[in-house]
Design an enzyme around this catalytic site. Structure first.
Site, PDB file in Angstrom:
ATOM      1  N   ARG A  54      76.193  -7.012  10.722  1.00 11.85           N
ATOM      2  CA  ARG A  54      74.840  -7.540  10.568  1.00 11.85           C
ATOM      3  C   ARG A  54      74.911  -8.820   9.748  1.00 11.85           C
ATOM      4  NH1 ARG A  54      75.163  -7.364   6.018  1.00 11.85           N
ATOM      5  NH2 ARG A  54      73.233  -8.502   5.707  1.00 11.85           N
ATOM      6  N   GLY A  55      73.754  -9.468   9.578  1.00  7.87           N
ATOM      7  CA  GLY A  55      73.726 -10.742   8.865  1.00  7.87           C
ATOM      8  C   GLY A  55      73.722 -11.864   9.899  1.00  7.87           C
ATOM      9  N   ALA A  56      72.821 -12.841   9.695  1.00  6.33           N
ATOM     10  CA  ALA A  56      72.580 -13.840  10.736  1.00  6.33           C
ATOM     11  C   ALA A  56      73.846 -14.582  11.174  1.00  6.33           C
ATOM     12  CB  ALA A  56      71.523 -14.826  10.242  1.00  6.33           C
ATOM     13  N   ARG A  94      69.110  -7.957  19.079  1.00  4.81           N
ATOM     14  CA  ARG A  94      68.276  -8.080  17.874  1.00  4.81           C
ATOM     15  C   ARG A  94      67.408  -9.325  18.005  1.00  4.81           C
ATOM     16  NH1 ARG A  94      70.696  -6.803  12.164  1.00  4.81           N
ATOM     17  NH2 ARG A  94      68.454  -6.551  11.838  1.00  4.81           N
ATOM     18  N   GLN A 206      70.868  -3.049   1.761  1.00  6.21           N
ATOM     19  CA  GLN A 206      72.008  -3.972   1.940  1.00  6.21           C
ATOM     20  C   GLN A 206      72.431  -4.599   0.622  1.00  6.21           C
ATOM     21  OE1 GLN A 206      69.319  -3.847   3.924  1.00  6.21           O
ATOM     22  NE2 GLN A 206      69.734  -4.567   5.994  1.00  6.21           N
ATOM     23  N   ASP A 247      67.367 -15.668   8.322  1.00  4.85           N
ATOM     24  CA  ASP A 247      67.693 -15.202   9.671  1.00  4.85           C
ATOM     25  C   ASP A 247      67.173 -16.160  10.737  1.00  4.85           C
ATOM     26  OD1 ASP A 247      68.837 -12.293   9.275  1.00  4.85           O
ATOM     27  OD2 ASP A 247      67.298 -12.654   7.788  1.00  4.85           O
ATOM     28  N   ASN A 257      63.469 -13.999   6.453  1.00  4.45           N
ATOM     29  CA  ASN A 257      64.616 -13.335   5.809  1.00  4.45           C
ATOM     30  C   ASN A 257      64.224 -11.874   5.604  1.00  4.45           C
ATOM     31  OD1 ASN A 257      67.297 -13.594   4.643  1.00  4.45           O
ATOM     32  ND2 ASN A 257      66.343 -13.187   2.681  1.00  4.45           N
ATOM     33  N   LYS A 258      65.136 -11.103   5.074  1.00  3.65           N
ATOM     34  CA  LYS A 258      64.929  -9.654   4.900  1.00  3.65           C
ATOM     35  C   LYS A 258      63.576  -9.354   4.252  1.00  3.65           C
ATOM     36  CE  LYS A 258      66.951  -7.032   6.104  1.00  3.65           C
ATOM     37  NZ  LYS A 258      66.617  -6.339   7.384  1.00  3.65           N
TER      38      LYS A 258
END
Ligand code: MRU
Length: 368
Positions: A54-56, A94, A206, A247, A257-258
């Site tokens: 995960r993570g952009a 996603r 996370q 993201d 973002n998150k």
């Protein structure tokens, strides 16, 4: 970065078996360190969708690696149609990270230039490896720009520079080095006294699971805090600067973002704490003008909110436990959008600029 003293990337093509892509499976961290083998587009699509990785930035690299697997696995008699189908499959995994489509589109245009299937496969492999390398180079440049901000603060105060970060925009979220953590690792390598406040980042934690793990592996002083703590710390001058990842960033400077990032930005504005967003250029969306209205926000399984996974303190087993009343509905918005007016600056591999379309376009004149 190092894991138990050994250097790792988050994703790579196996040197002895070039048809095999390997990743660090992030799901069992911080309790177990597991490498996962990926040989097919189905496996890569599942790894992205179910957040083995995960993570952009890493999603963009994984998309490029997935397209290399697509080239390897496409039917030679139906090559172009198979490549298109695999691209669509990866693209549907996603919705929010702009890097996913960027990594796929880059491969589609590279592969189309090959004159034979053998050449197309070779091009796809090269492009996948270049995408990973460039991601790391970008992260290191973000570190060089961002560290100047930390140095400036360090020169004006005694004691550590206190940095707050949200979610995991660390090396696990990229090919290596990270975006929000890049200025931190660079400062640490330069011997600057830093301390990181790590937001736990519910619901998947996370921050608590991944950012804390990687900072600890690297020896960077840090403290995990519950998500609601940042405002209090800022009111009491216990946060000098905030670095978060992204993201998707509209070319006008709005940042997805998150979930929870927006609330940190509001508190930062109220308390005069500088709030910087760090990301490689592959995270820009050059079409979207109004990020709050138009950036797609992923909604994930409610079980991420109603349950929590961890190690049993008594018998050491890994368990998932329910933490809410049976039958209470839960909603799980994975991202929010921080409007540009709350952001002090954007840091990419091109430099630092204001979150403003004119300033962004000065750094990216080819997009005008
Ligand atoms: O849902 P995730 O874990 O894929 O969330 C994306 C992120 O990693 C964060 O929002 C992060 O801060 C973006 S920077 C890679």
């Amino acid at each position: 970065m190092n894991v138990n003293g050994k250097a790792y990337k988050t994703i790579w093509i196996n040197k002895d078996d070039e048809k095999l892509v390997q990743i660090i499976d992030q799901r069992p961290l911080p309790f177990e360190f597991v490498i996962e083998d990926i040989r097919t587009v189905d496996e890569m699509a599942r790894a992205i969708r179910e957040m083995h990785l995960r993570g952009a930035g890493l999603i963009g690299v994984a998309a490029a690696m997935g397209m290399y697997l697509a080239a390897l696995n496409a039917d030679p008699d139906n090559f172009d149609a198979d490549i298109k189908r695999f691209a669509e499959q990866l693209n549907a995994t996603r919705p929010t990270a702009a890097n996913l489509k960027w990594g796929i589109d880059r491969q589609l245009s590279a592969i189309s230039a090959g004159n034979s299937i053998t050449e197309k496969i070779a091009i796809a492999k090269n492009t996948a490896e270049n995408t990973a390398e460039e991601d790391e180079v970008s992260a290191r440049k973000i570190g060089e720009y961002g560290v100047k901000l930390i140095e400036e603060i360090a020169s004006e105060k005694d004691g550590p520079v206190n940095i707050l970060t949200h979610c995991n925009a660390g090396w696990l979220a990229f090919a290596d080095f990270g975006s929000a953590t890049a200025p931190i690792y660079t400062a640490f390598e330069k011997g600057i006294d830093v301390h990181v406040w790590v937001d736990e980042t519910r619901p998947r934690n996370q921050g608590a699971r991944l950012t804390a793990w990687e900072l600890k592996q690297h020896g960077v002083p840090h403290t995990i805090i519950a998500d609601n703590t940042g405002g209090h710390l800022m009111q009491h001058n216990m946060v000098d600067i905030i670095f978060v990842g992204a993201d998707r960033v509209s070319y006008t400077g709005d940042v997805a973002n998150k979930i929870g990032t927006y609330l940190k930005a509001l508190a930062a504005k109220d308390n005069g704490v500088p709030f910087y967003v760090t990301f490689p250029s592959s995270t820009f969306d050059w079409e979207i003008e109004d990020g709050v209205a138009d950036i797609p926000i992923e909604q994930r399984d409610a079980a991420e909110v109603t349950c929590i996974r961890g190690r049993d303190v008594e018998d050491g087993s890994l368990r998932v436990v329910n933490i809410t009343p049976e039958g209470s509905p839960a909603a799980n918005y994975a991202f929010d959008v921080t409007p540009r007016k709350l952001i002090t600056g954007l840091i990419s591999e091109r430099g630092i600029c204001a979150a403003d379309k004119y300033e962004v376009l000065k750094l990216y004149p080819e997009k005008k």
